[in-house]
Write an enzyme that holds these catalytic residues in place. Sequence first.
Site, short mmCIF file in Angstrom:
data_model
loop_
_atom_site.label_atom_id
_atom_site.label_comp_id
_atom_site.label_asym_id
_atom_site.label_seq_id
_atom_site.Cartn_x
_atom_site.Cartn_y
_atom_site.Cartn_z
N ASP A 23 0.88 -1.17 0.00
CA ASP A 23 0.00 0.00 0.00
C ASP A 23 0.92 1.22 0.00
OD1 ASP A 23 -1.66 2.14 0.57
OD2 ASP A 23 -2.36 1.37 2.50
N LYS A 87 2.84 11.11 -3.66
CA LYS A 87 1.82 10.40 -4.43
C LYS A 87 0.91 11.37 -5.20
CE LYS A 87 -1.71 6.81 -3.63
NZ LYS A 87 -2.22 5.89 -2.59
#
Length: 618
Positions: A23, A87
Amino acid sequence: MAKIAINIATGSLQKEDIIVGIDLGTTNSLIAAIHPQTNQAIVLKEHDGIAIVPSVIYFDKGGNVVVGDEAKPYLISNPERTIFSVKRLLGKNYDDIKANASFFSYKIIDDENAKEVKIKIDDVFYSPIDLSSLILKELKKRAEHILKTPVNKAVITVPAYFNDAQRQATRDAGKLAGLDVLRIINEPTAASLAYGIGTSTKEEKIIAVYDLGGGTFDVSILKLSTGVFEVLSTNGNTYLGGDDFDSLVATFFQNQLEITDNDLSEDKSLAQTLRLLAEDAKKHLTNNDFFESEIVKKKVTITKKQFNELIKPLIDKTIVCCKNALKDAELQKSNIDEIIMVGGSTRVPLVKEMVSNYFGKALSDSVNPDEVVALGAAIQADVLAGNNKNVLLLDITPLSLGIETAGELMDVIIPRNAKIPSSATREYTTQIDGQVNMRISIYQGERDIVSDNRLLATINLKGIPPMPAGMAKVQVSFIINADGILTVKAKELRSGVEQQIEIKPQLGIDDEMVEKMLLESMNNAEKDIATRALVEARTEAEQLLKTTERFLQKNANNLINNELADTAAAMQALQLAITMSDKNLIQTKTEALNNISAPYAERIMNLAVGEAMKGRKV
Ligand code: ADP
Ligand code: MG
């Protein structure tokens, strides 16, 4: 050297090789795997240690890189050298993020030509892919230490709303970290798998996944049928999360302490302490009704009721997103079979209460919300490893399919391990003024330079009307049908000229060859990515030289003082950097030329606009 055996029909690996699930979060990242004895998915942590790795990277002055908890304090003390929320930048260009540029405390370069933003620290330029790979490397290193075995294969999760470029960037980051990314899967799908949903092909379900993390919120509505998850809709807010709860609490304390904003901007360490204290308070209130502490020798307190009042408006916003997601999926609340809670911030009791009230249903919140995505990724990894025979595996593409772009680079259009049938479309443009033909070479393979891959076919798109470089719009579509036949279409959108070709990509390629190509790509990953970065920097630099030259031809008369001489010198320096094949030098000189030409380019543009306006009534 490890031997990779892959079954073309199923795409599953034949060897008992550990495949991890990752993740890669905006705030926190985790790595998980299936426990070999218990067959349960577990997050990987040192004995009694913490599994969560904050997605924070600090570059010290000596060129060392620190990732995770140790990097966190530098967010306040050395913000310009500390990367967070990378991100948000993956697969984006400057235009995409310009409105939120002030959110980032580190230097993001504004160069109009680049297709991906760059971050500059000292004299080195980093792409978001480089930075994400540093987080992945850290996770890989930890996993290897814990598992005491090399970790080379992974499934990585991404938000359901990630586009093709963001997914490809995530894949590249994995590759750069030395990981063979077997599949990129959606975070809500992973969360569902962690709840055991989707392991039987007979199951039919509508699932809402509510994910409130540190800085982002998203809700996805999924439909599960015949073992396949389909995303019906997504909604959310990319600037809403637990960090906003922290700032509200911090401001609440600040008022109690009678500290001004000015005091805080002057005393960075006080600001940091206040921020951390606010997060502590928030977490404490998850299980308690009252929080009390001391800071600068003064008492601060907050009750759960006060906290709830502060954050309620933010949770209301997430509920509106849920409403919109349902509407887009053309569903009612009553159609939802399962509500899955994901992300650290869903531990907050008021969040659970309001979400459950809205849907009028009990929540699935028994799996740790920090870990649920990584656990699901590990379960998917296990399926790909061929260990979990209960789960149906669809046919997938054994190798990536793409075309050659500037500098002989492979541009992947359908990645390896994509489901079959599958299709994808991308737009390209011409490189030369007046270009009337475009050769589209179709390749199969994992290497970054096309000559290392397998040429499948070429299309020669003829009859493009002559126009300046960059104006033509050529749409290239790859369509793989259920039988694995690839059709490639190329169409120039302005004129409508079109051409297409049909290929059997599997033809003449056997398991052994696929295996060999995969191994080569893993062994050359670092070199390949460096070459790609260099070629991209060079292409961008050449483009800038060309546009500058064209600009000078037209506007040399309007340049003042030393502008002409400075530009000539900067152009020459850039030319030289190009011949020296040094990526960072090319990028430094590109930036320098941009900095010199930007002011006069703007001035002359304004001049031109002024001219055009003259004599006109506005
Ligand atoms: P992301 O997916 O964005 O990387 P996470 O899912 O790890 O983020 O969520 C991080 C957020 O969860 C942080 O804002 C953190 O403060 C919050 N959080 C973690 N534990 C708790 C808790 N016990 N109570 C409230 N919030 C928490
Ligand atoms: Mg997350």
